[in-house]
Design an enzyme around this catalytic site. Sequence first.
Site, short mmCIF file in Angstrom:
data_model
loop_
_atom_site.label_atom_id
_atom_site.label_comp_id
_atom_site.label_asym_id
_atom_site.label_seq_id
_atom_site.Cartn_x
_atom_site.Cartn_y
_atom_site.Cartn_z
N SER A 64 0.80 -1.24 0.00
CA SER A 64 0.00 0.00 0.00
C SER A 64 0.82 1.28 0.00
O SER A 64 0.28 2.35 -0.27
CB SER A 64 -0.92 0.04 1.22
N LYS A 67 0.58 3.36 -3.00
CA LYS A 67 -0.60 4.19 -3.30
C LYS A 67 -0.24 5.68 -3.29
O LYS A 67 -0.84 6.48 -4.01
CB LYS A 67 -1.70 3.92 -2.27
N TYR A 189 -3.14 -2.31 -10.62
CA TYR A 189 -3.07 -2.14 -9.16
C TYR A 189 -2.24 -3.24 -8.49
O TYR A 189 -1.42 -2.96 -7.60
CB TYR A 189 -4.50 -2.10 -8.59
N TYR A 240 -5.04 3.73 7.80
CA TYR A 240 -6.41 3.18 7.88
C TYR A 240 -7.06 3.57 9.19
O TYR A 240 -7.01 4.72 9.60
CB TYR A 240 -6.39 1.65 7.67
N VAL A 258 1.18 -3.79 3.88
CA VAL A 258 1.11 -5.09 4.53
C VAL A 258 2.37 -5.93 4.33
O VAL A 258 2.50 -7.00 4.90
CB VAL A 258 -0.14 -5.92 4.12
N1 GLN Z 1 -2.24 -5.06 -2.24
C1 GLN Z 1 -2.79 -5.01 -0.91
C2 GLN Z 1 -4.32 -5.11 -1.00
O1 GLN Z 1 -4.87 -4.53 -1.91
C3 GLN Z 1 -2.36 -3.74 -0.22
C4 GLN Z 1 -2.90 -3.63 1.19
C5 GLN Z 1 -2.00 -2.92 2.16
O2 GLN Z 1 -0.77 -2.87 2.02
N2 GLN Z 1 -2.59 -2.43 3.23
O3 GLN Z 1 -4.96 -5.74 -0.20
#
Ligand code: GLN
Length: 304
Positions: A64, A67, A189, A240, A258
Amino acid sequence: MIDFQNVIEDIYSDLKHTTNKGVVASYIPELAKQSNASFGIYLKPIDGNNCHVGDWDTPFSIQSISKVLALSKAIAFEDNKIWQRLDVEPSGNPFNHLTLLELENGIPRNPLINAGALVVADILVTHLKNPKQDFLEYVRNITNDQTINYNLEVATSEQQTGFKNYAAANLLKSYNNLNNAVDIVLDFYFHQCALEMNCEQLANAFYLFSNKGKCVNNKQHLTLSQVKRINAIMLTCGFYDEAGEFAFEVGLPGKSGVGGGIVALLPNNFVIVTWAPGLNPKGNSLIGMQALEQFTTKTNRSIF
Ligand code: GLN
């Protein structure tokens, strides 16, 4: 003068042997291969020497964290228009939650939850000629590092198991908030999330957000106002349903993934990256958050 190398070494030795290291993500099967014993820290000051300790040069899946890089590229294409399709409010929900998306008519709460990142991916797929290759080039350029790449095993692993992301993309499409085909946006993505970097490369990539929009090559990529907005979004939405806790404990804009990475920065001062794959129940690196809390407390460096 603070001896930053000493500070991060102290933090490293304090946390390296703690028993509760969190749980490595396994919902993307390829990520379950990581060990929660890995731990590295890298500090890149605007002025001064870089410092590092532990596994700072081991590549990991940035997930993530990507992003923010995708948002920085999308903003350069669409600037204000992008906010008609995305909100900028913290969600108070896990990163893959879908409820609010339906309640709020397909407008994701912010660009850093999965649904929002899919809208950003859609914008990049629309504007880039060869989306995956061109985005990779962008990341390599701002980092000044041509060795950065996607980990294709990780991308495929998520492609085969990312059902919640398929659900989010379909929901967005049903609200006319995706212009391209669901499969094409998801393919982009999953690759974007599968970018692999070490702590040093990530610190270099995020340097532009702490350096008024200028990357490590001294090239201007973002306006001051765009940098302000991206940092504000990281502060309010980067963790989050733990964004409040991160601001409270650490006091810096930042972003987690993650894969166990966290990037945080103090504008005009430094970028700091931690990597420790064990996650807490909210999906953020357990040791990484503790390390950053200790760093801002010991050095008195935070935005507050
Ligand atoms: N690729 C992961 C997902 O879409 C990214 C989630 C994350 O790093 N929080 O679930």
